[in-house]
Design a protein around this motif. Sequence first.
Motif, short mmCIF file in Angstrom:
data_model
loop_
_atom_site.label_atom_id
_atom_site.label_comp_id
_atom_site.label_asym_id
_atom_site.label_seq_id
_atom_site.Cartn_x
_atom_site.Cartn_y
_atom_site.Cartn_z
N CYS A 70 0.83 -1.20 0.00
CA CYS A 70 0.00 0.00 0.00
C CYS A 70 0.86 1.25 0.00
O CYS A 70 1.89 1.30 0.66
N PHE B 239 -0.28 4.11 1.04
CA PHE B 239 -0.73 5.00 2.11
C PHE B 239 -0.22 4.54 3.46
O PHE B 239 0.27 3.43 3.62
N ASP B 240 -0.42 5.39 4.45
CA ASP B 240 0.14 5.10 5.76
C ASP B 240 -0.89 5.37 6.87
O ASP B 240 -0.59 6.07 7.83
N CYS B 241 -2.06 4.79 6.74
CA CYS B 241 -3.10 5.02 7.74
C CYS B 241 -2.69 4.35 9.06
O CYS B 241 -2.42 3.14 9.09
N TYR C 267 -4.12 3.26 11.68
CA TYR C 267 -4.89 2.17 12.28
C TYR C 267 -4.82 0.87 11.48
O TYR C 267 -5.49 -0.10 11.80
N CYS C 268 -4.03 0.86 10.41
CA CYS C 268 -4.10 -0.27 9.48
C CYS C 268 -2.80 -1.07 9.48
O CYS C 268 -1.71 -0.50 9.43
N SER D 257 -1.64 -2.83 7.12
CA SER D 257 -0.97 -2.80 5.82
C SER D 257 -0.31 -1.46 5.52
O SER D 257 0.26 -1.27 4.44
N ARG D 258 -0.32 -0.53 6.45
CA ARG D 258 0.23 0.80 6.18
C ARG D 258 1.70 0.71 5.75
O ARG D 258 2.43 -0.18 6.19
N GLY E 28 -4.99 -3.37 -0.67
CA GLY E 28 -4.18 -2.20 -0.40
C GLY E 28 -4.03 -1.45 -1.72
O GLY E 28 -4.31 -2.00 -2.79
N ILE E 29 -3.63 -0.21 -1.64
CA ILE E 29 -3.55 0.57 -2.87
C ILE E 29 -2.13 0.55 -3.41
O ILE E 29 -1.21 1.04 -2.76
N GLU F 210 -14.00 4.49 8.22
CA GLU F 210 -12.86 4.28 9.12
C GLU F 210 -13.06 4.93 10.48
O GLU F 210 -13.22 4.25 11.47
N LYS G 124 -6.62 10.79 3.83
CA LYS G 124 -8.00 10.44 3.53
C LYS G 124 -8.99 11.49 4.04
O LYS G 124 -8.69 12.22 4.98
S1 SF4 Z 1 -4.77 -0.60 3.00
FE1 SF4 Z 1 -6.29 1.06 3.09
S2 SF4 Z 1 -6.48 1.52 5.26
FE2 SF4 Z 1 -4.58 0.33 5.00
S3 SF4 Z 1 -2.99 1.84 4.74
FE3 SF4 Z 1 -3.68 1.31 2.71
S4 SF4 Z 1 -5.25 2.83 2.26
FE4 SF4 Z 1 -4.91 2.92 4.45
#
Ligand code: SF4
Lengths: 418, 253
Positions: free
Chosen positions: A66, A68-70, A72-73, A75-76, A112-113, A169, A183
């Motif tokens: 992914c 992104f770096d959320c 709470y996730c 997979s960040r 994941g993105i 979320e 986000k």
């Molecule tokens: S998988 Fe989704 S929630 Fe997890 S870090 Fe990537 S975008 Fe954020």
Amino acid sequence: MSEHLREKLNILADAAKYDVSCSSSGSDRKNTNKGVGNGHSSGICHTYTEDGRCVSLLKILLTNHCIFDCAYCVSRKSNDIERAAFTVDEVVELTMNFYRRNYIEGLFLSSGIFKNADFTMERLLRVVKKLRLEENYNGYIHLKTIPGASDELIKEAGLYADRMSINLEMPTESGLKLLAPEKTHGEVIRSLDFVQNQVVQFKDEKKLIKSVPKFVPAGQSTQMVIGATPETDKDIMYTADRFYKSFALRRVYYSGYIPISNDTRMPVLGTQPPLLRENRLYQTDWLMRFYGFNVRELLNDANPHLDIDIDPKLSWALRNLQHFPIDINTADYRMILRVPGIGVGSANKIVQARKFGKLHIYQLKNIGISYNRAKHFIKCADTPFQLKDYQATQIKGFILAESNSKYLKTDNNQLILF
Amino acid sequence: MIYVFDGSLEGLLTAVFEYFERKPKTVLLQTEKVFQPDAFTESLKIVNNRAKADRVWNGLQKRLDKQWRRRFYCAYLSELPEIFNSLFQFSNYIFNHPAGAEKNFGNEHVLAIAQIATKVEREKHRMEAFIRFQHTADGMFYCGIDPDFNVLPLIVKHFKDRYADQQWIIYDLKRRYGLFYDLLSVTEITIELNAKNLKQPTVQQLNGTEEMYANLWKDYFKSTNIESRKNTKLHVQHVPKRYWKYLTEKQLS
Ligand code: SF4
């Protein structure tokens, strides 16, 4: 091949499990082409996890890479974990083979993105197209809408998916800003809105022309993480209420935050997930959807939090003793539904049965109401005459004394309701 | 007065017909299996009669809506000795009262039938959920079950609609009959095979990829678990232990 696939499945199922939605209901897709699979209107749980949650779908990520770096996730981007990615064929093979053995109701595919939103959405689309068009698969498909994906891709995906979802979320915009600066709720709203408009449009057209295909027949859902940020129960349920109403959502899921890092913005590792609170939120959700309660009756400025020791229906009744006791033999169906200890099924039986004569205590018990709880709020043919009126705190005391262990244990979750 | 019948639906419905022919004061319906003759109570052996049974069923069909006819059938499939009498009394009650009497949940037989039917439907639903097919070497998808109630007739449609492009067999090990779908229609079958193989086909009888997918599924099941949420009590409530033997994910690797 098998070992490799096992490893991938372990990683990508593990990363997907924090999305709690596993419903397979709401689809009436038929197996018309003599292929395999169909929808089951109320859904089927094929097994249950050891924590008692329904397992209905093969819930996996296409990849846990992914950009992104959320916070709470799992997979960040900044998290140091093993990464993997399925090929389109692998997902299709797994789904078909699990489905044919009656392990599952269908597939829940998220991701994941990687690279960008459209690139990711396009891959997801390839999986569902292959299942529907090449494998003649008519089982359930729940597809994640990737935030920011283009309208064309989302629209095409909606032709093959039964349900689509995109997660809020965090219950409030400020909570989200804190943990996932990239986000916004605005983006989620835009996607929900777009899909909802398409649903309506397709339905309208279908009324005129029968051959118009189905579009996301099982509707949309969303999820909020509970307890990672300091929102009140009122904040959470008002948000849920607003989204139910604005986007005709089928479900809002509440997922107690399970600490996964030492990020100081959130509860630290080892903190117990707020399971009882999660349960109370689900109960409130049910009261809103099936028991005719307005969210403002259950949560308001005077009561911004749900009681922990008693369920929200009982809390409401104790705060509103002026409405009780009601007479089971004459009261309105809507009032019977509001009695603690009486569920929808029993309430229906009561209004049918009382046409044949006044109901007595033993009949109410047989019908299946929880009499020890309900008795403080009802009268029936042979209710003993009572001299004094009890106060709310006294009634609460009686009920708690009887159901002590059941209601104070913290291991409940959404599946135990009233 | 005791009416004794053979346990079949035809017998039960015939008994209702005989009751209205004779109108004895009080009567109890029992199966041959349970019936104990005694010197003080008279008894009548019911002789099955298709025409009489049909007349009773048609009468019920006129009086009961779809949901109630289904409840009646489900309760019958429970095979519980007491429920046969309830169905018998219920039918008499329906014919003796004006339309709508079945809604009287204050009546013990009405309630008993509704409640047992709910249990049977629950097990039907559980079978739809917990059946696990194994892919055999000859391309068949096979599963042996031993449900508490006789639910095979109730699950035919579900499996036929869903698995229209694969051959499958669901075998009731307890009642010794099964359903076989041959890509066109479902037929009832009995298999003369040693009981052990019916319960669990041998490795040679299974398809080459069967073990791999069973293992992948077990892995998947394990990975869905969230340790900090563990709640065994709730788990067992949803998947009662008596069903664990069906579940691939509950077998040791
Ligand atoms: S998988 Fe989704 S929630 Fe997890 S870090 Fe990537 S975008 Fe954020």
